[in-house]
Design a protein around this motif. Sequence first.
Motif, PDB file in Angstrom:
ATOM      1  N   TYR A 267       0.851  -1.198   0.000  1.00  0.00           N
ATOM      2  CA  TYR A 267       0.000   0.000   0.000  1.00  0.00           C
ATOM      3  C   TYR A 267       0.881   1.241   0.000  1.00  0.00           C
ATOM      4  CZ  TYR A 267      -3.489   3.399   1.688  1.00  0.00           C
ATOM      5  OH  TYR A 267      -4.314   4.491   1.845  1.00  0.00           O
ATOM      6  N   LEU A 268       0.798   2.020  -1.069  1.00  0.00           N
ATOM      7  CA  LEU A 268       1.563   3.259  -1.229  1.00  0.00           C
ATOM      8  C   LEU A 268       0.718   4.452  -0.806  1.00  0.00           C
ATOM      9  CD1 LEU A 268       3.854   5.090  -2.357  1.00  0.00           C
ATOM     10  CD2 LEU A 268       2.762   4.827  -4.611  1.00  0.00           C
ATOM     11  N   THR A 269       1.218   5.225   0.159  1.00  0.00           N
ATOM     12  CA  THR A 269       0.521   6.430   0.594  1.00  0.00           C
ATOM     13  C   THR A 269       1.554   7.340   1.274  1.00  0.00           C
ATOM     14  OG1 THR A 269      -1.425   7.271   1.783  1.00  0.00           O
ATOM     15  CG2 THR A 269      -0.251   5.415   2.799  1.00  0.00           C
ATOM     16  N   SER A 270       1.130   8.167   2.250  1.00  0.00           N
ATOM     17  CA  SER A 270       2.092   9.046   2.927  1.00  0.00           C
ATOM     18  C   SER A 270       1.595   9.429   4.318  1.00  0.00           C
ATOM     19  CB  SER A 270       2.339  10.309   2.093  1.00  0.00           C
ATOM     20  OG  SER A 270       1.231  11.185   2.161  1.00  0.00           O
ATOM     21  N   ASP A 271       2.456  10.153   5.030  1.00  0.00           N
ATOM     22  CA  ASP A 271       2.138  10.709   6.361  1.00  0.00           C
ATOM     23  C   ASP A 271       1.790   9.623   7.373  1.00  0.00           C
ATOM     24  OD1 ASP A 271       2.516  13.126   5.121  1.00  0.00           O
ATOM     25  OD2 ASP A 271       0.388  13.620   4.985  1.00  0.00           O
ATOM     26  N   CYS A 272       2.476   8.479   7.303  1.00  0.00           N
ATOM     27  CA  CYS A 272       2.164   7.348   8.179  1.00  0.00           C
ATOM     28  C   CYS A 272       2.914   7.451   9.508  1.00  0.00           C
ATOM     29  CB  CYS A 272       2.525   6.036   7.492  1.00  0.00           C
ATOM     30  SG  CYS A 272       1.713   5.805   5.903  1.00  0.00           S
ATOM     31  N   LYS A 273       2.225   7.141  10.585  1.00  0.00           N
ATOM     32  CA  LYS A 273       2.804   7.188  11.924  1.00  0.00           C
ATOM     33  C   LYS A 273       3.356   5.812  12.322  1.00  0.00           C
ATOM     34  CE  LYS A 273      -0.370  10.830  13.477  1.00  0.00           C
ATOM     35  NZ  LYS A 273      -1.417  11.202  14.476  1.00  0.00           N
ATOM     36  N   PHE A 274       4.114   5.813  13.395  1.00  0.00           N
ATOM     37  CA  PHE A 274       4.779   4.608  13.882  1.00  0.00           C
ATOM     38  C   PHE A 274       3.799   3.440  14.042  1.00  0.00           C
ATOM     39  CE2 PHE A 274       6.202   1.934  17.436  1.00  0.00           C
ATOM     40  CZ  PHE A 274       7.503   1.619  17.054  1.00  0.00           C
ATOM     41  N   HIS A 275       2.705   3.676  14.758  1.00  0.00           N
ATOM     42  CA  HIS A 275       1.786   2.581  15.053  1.00  0.00           C
ATOM     43  C   HIS A 275       0.935   2.197  13.849  1.00  0.00           C
ATOM     44  CE1 HIS A 275       2.813   2.014  19.223  1.00  0.00           C
ATOM     45  NE2 HIS A 275       2.735   3.314  19.433  1.00  0.00           N
ATOM     46  N   GLN A 276       0.891   3.049  12.826  1.00  0.00           N
ATOM     47  CA  GLN A 276       0.205   2.665  11.599  1.00  0.00           C
ATOM     48  C   GLN A 276       1.039   1.665  10.801  1.00  0.00           C
ATOM     49  OE1 GLN A 276      -0.382   6.722  10.349  1.00  0.00           O
ATOM     50  NE2 GLN A 276      -2.503   6.728  11.067  1.00  0.00           N
ATOM     51  N   PHE A 277       2.366   1.747  10.933  1.00  0.00           N
ATOM     52  CA  PHE A 277       3.205   0.704  10.355  1.00  0.00           C
ATOM     53  C   PHE A 277       2.989  -0.617  11.103  1.00  0.00           C
ATOM     54  CE2 PHE A 277       5.398   4.271   8.432  1.00  0.00           C
ATOM     55  CZ  PHE A 277       5.766   3.760   7.200  1.00  0.00           C
ATOM     56  N   GLN A 278       2.777  -0.530  12.420  1.00  0.00           N
ATOM     57  CA  GLN A 278       2.464  -1.733  13.202  1.00  0.00           C
ATOM     58  C   GLN A 278       1.119  -2.316  12.753  1.00  0.00           C
ATOM     59  OE1 GLN A 278       1.688  -0.957  17.314  1.00  0.00           O
ATOM     60  NE2 GLN A 278       1.425  -3.112  17.851  1.00  0.00           N
ATOM     61  N   GLU A 279       0.129  -1.445  12.603  1.00  0.00           N
ATOM     62  CA  GLU A 279      -1.191  -1.900  12.156  1.00  0.00           C
ATOM     63  C   GLU A 279      -1.100  -2.586  10.796  1.00  0.00           C
ATOM     64  OE1 GLU A 279      -5.523  -0.028  10.793  1.00  0.00           O
ATOM     65  OE2 GLU A 279      -3.926   1.293  11.528  1.00  0.00           O
ATOM     66  N   SER A 280      -0.336  -1.987   9.914  1.00  0.00           N
ATOM     67  CA  SER A 280      -0.173  -2.558   8.578  1.00  0.00           C
ATOM     68  C   SER A 280       0.496  -3.925   8.650  1.00  0.00           C
ATOM     69  CB  SER A 280       0.651  -1.599   7.709  1.00  0.00           C
ATOM     70  OG  SER A 280       0.815  -2.117   6.414  1.00  0.00           O
ATOM     71  N   ARG A 281       1.554  -4.040   9.443  1.00  0.00           N
ATOM     72  CA  ARG A 281       2.237  -5.323   9.615  1.00  0.00           C
ATOM     73  C   ARG A 281       1.279  -6.381  10.127  1.00  0.00           C
ATOM     74  NH1 ARG A 281       5.855  -5.832  14.693  1.00  0.00           N
ATOM     75  NH2 ARG A 281       3.718  -5.988  15.472  1.00  0.00           N
ATOM     76  N   ASP A 282       0.446  -6.001  11.106  1.00  0.00           N
ATOM     77  CA  ASP A 282      -0.502  -6.953  11.685  1.00  0.00           C
ATOM     78  C   ASP A 282      -1.563  -7.386  10.671  1.00  0.00           C
ATOM     79  OD1 ASP A 282       0.923  -6.727  14.012  1.00  0.00           O
ATOM     80  OD2 ASP A 282      -0.515  -5.402  15.022  1.00  0.00           O
ATOM     81  N   CYS A 283      -1.763  -6.558   9.639  1.00  0.00           N
ATOM     82  CA  CYS A 283      -2.701  -6.909   8.561  1.00  0.00           C
ATOM     83  C   CYS A 283      -2.008  -7.638   7.421  1.00  0.00           C
ATOM     84  CB  CYS A 283      -3.360  -5.640   8.007  1.00  0.00           C
ATOM     85  SG  CYS A 283      -4.473  -4.792   9.132  1.00  0.00           S
ATOM     86  N   ASN A 284      -0.709  -7.945   7.618  1.00  0.00           N
ATOM     87  CA  ASN A 284       0.090  -8.609   6.587  1.00  0.00           C
ATOM     88  C   ASN A 284       0.154  -7.771   5.312  1.00  0.00           C
ATOM     89  OD1 ASN A 284       1.756 -10.742   5.754  1.00  0.00           O
ATOM     90  ND2 ASN A 284       0.065 -11.774   4.717  1.00  0.00           N
ATOM     91  N   LEU A 285       0.317  -6.464   5.496  1.00  0.00           N
ATOM     92  CA  LEU A 285       0.333  -5.500   4.400  1.00  0.00           C
ATOM     93  C   LEU A 285       1.625  -4.696   4.471  1.00  0.00           C
ATOM     94  CD1 LEU A 285      -1.387  -4.075   2.118  1.00  0.00           C
ATOM     95  CD2 LEU A 285      -2.205  -2.532   3.931  1.00  0.00           C
ATOM     96  N   ILE A 286       2.320  -4.585   3.354  1.00  0.00           N
ATOM     97  CA  ILE A 286       3.535  -3.770   3.312  1.00  0.00           C
ATOM     98  C   ILE A 286       3.134  -2.323   3.085  1.00  0.00           C
ATOM     99  CG2 ILE A 286       5.698  -3.342   2.084  1.00  0.00           C
ATOM    100  CD1 ILE A 286       5.534  -6.329   1.191  1.00  0.00           C
ATOM    101  N   LEU A 287       3.416  -1.474   4.047  1.00  0.00           N
ATOM    102  CA  LEU A 287       3.063  -0.060   3.973  1.00  0.00           C
ATOM    103  C   LEU A 287       4.258   0.722   3.439  1.00  0.00           C
ATOM    104  CD1 LEU A 287       0.908   2.087   4.632  1.00  0.00           C
ATOM    105  CD2 LEU A 287       1.859   2.205   6.951  1.00  0.00           C
ATOM    106  N   ILE A 288       4.021   1.547   2.423  1.00  0.00           N
ATOM    107  CA  ILE A 288       5.083   2.334   1.792  1.00  0.00           C
ATOM    108  C   ILE A 288       4.709   3.811   1.862  1.00  0.00           C
ATOM    109  CG2 ILE A 288       6.427   2.726  -0.308  1.00  0.00           C
ATOM    110  CD1 ILE A 288       5.503  -0.108  -1.213  1.00  0.00           C
ATOM    111  N   ASP A 289       5.530   4.594   2.530  1.00  0.00           N
ATOM    112  CA  ASP A 289       5.303   6.039   2.675  1.00  0.00           C
ATOM    113  C   ASP A 289       6.299   6.761   1.778  1.00  0.00           C
ATOM    114  OD1 ASP A 289       5.293   8.732   3.508  1.00  0.00           O
ATOM    115  OD2 ASP A 289       4.760   8.205   5.563  1.00  0.00           O
TER     116      ASP A 289
END
Length: 262
Positions: free
Chosen positions: A200-222
């Motif tokens: 998932y490509l987006t921006s302005d992501c916070k620390f715990h949103q990377f945790q949330e993404s990991r827990d959803c098995n989703l690679i977060l890209i800021d």
Amino acid sequence: MKIADLITWFEAWANPAWCESWDNCGWQIEPGVLQEKARVLVCLTPTLAVIQEAIALNANLIFAHHPLIFTPPKSLRTGEAIAEMVRLAFSHNIGIYTAHTNFDQVQDGTADVLAQILELKEVTPIVPTQAGLGYGRVGLLEPFLTLQELLTAIQTRLASPNLIFSPTADLQQTISRVALLGGSGASYISGVAKTGAQAYLTSDCKFHQFQESRDCNLILIDAGHYATERPACDRLVQKFQSLNLDWVQLSQKDEDFRQFFA
């Protein structure tokens, strides 16, 4: 084309009535320019530097993605940026118009342009709002890319100064389905997870949103707010150039408000 006709054309495509209740789309400052021939400076964010650029270029309309005014100010005082912009806009007869969450939803809007840059196929909105429109986009990569190839493509094509991404043990894993949303899109993580996207490509992501993404098995890209939304401004200039405008240009004073120390 007169400014009034340009705005009518645009609003038929991206109706300001579609904007969110917290948003402020449409006219920010209209100093009586509707019947003038449109000389348009397009930018991501209206700033003092941009309005000074507009003055120097003899533009009479600043067409921005981000609103000049989100929360109504209780006063306008000398020395405040918004007050100075209002003063300059009226004294130099320059209108300021904003297309924000309405522009996010449409074809050739902020998310759609990102999907085209990454050459996604079978694209659909992450969150549909009406027929064929909605927030964000999700689609297939053809051919598939490794995560490392995807990150390289994003950084190269968006000219992002830096990428932040979820911890992963394997940069060589295959990525076939990608979601994206220009600007601040971390609030959509749970919705993205339901689309089957791997990244998932987006921006302005916070620390715990990377945790949330990991827990959803989703690679977060800021990739940064500016890098993910500025391309849509360039596309808007191209669309305006297809109309009978007196003059239109992409701002060269628009800027990313973040710098990275090497």
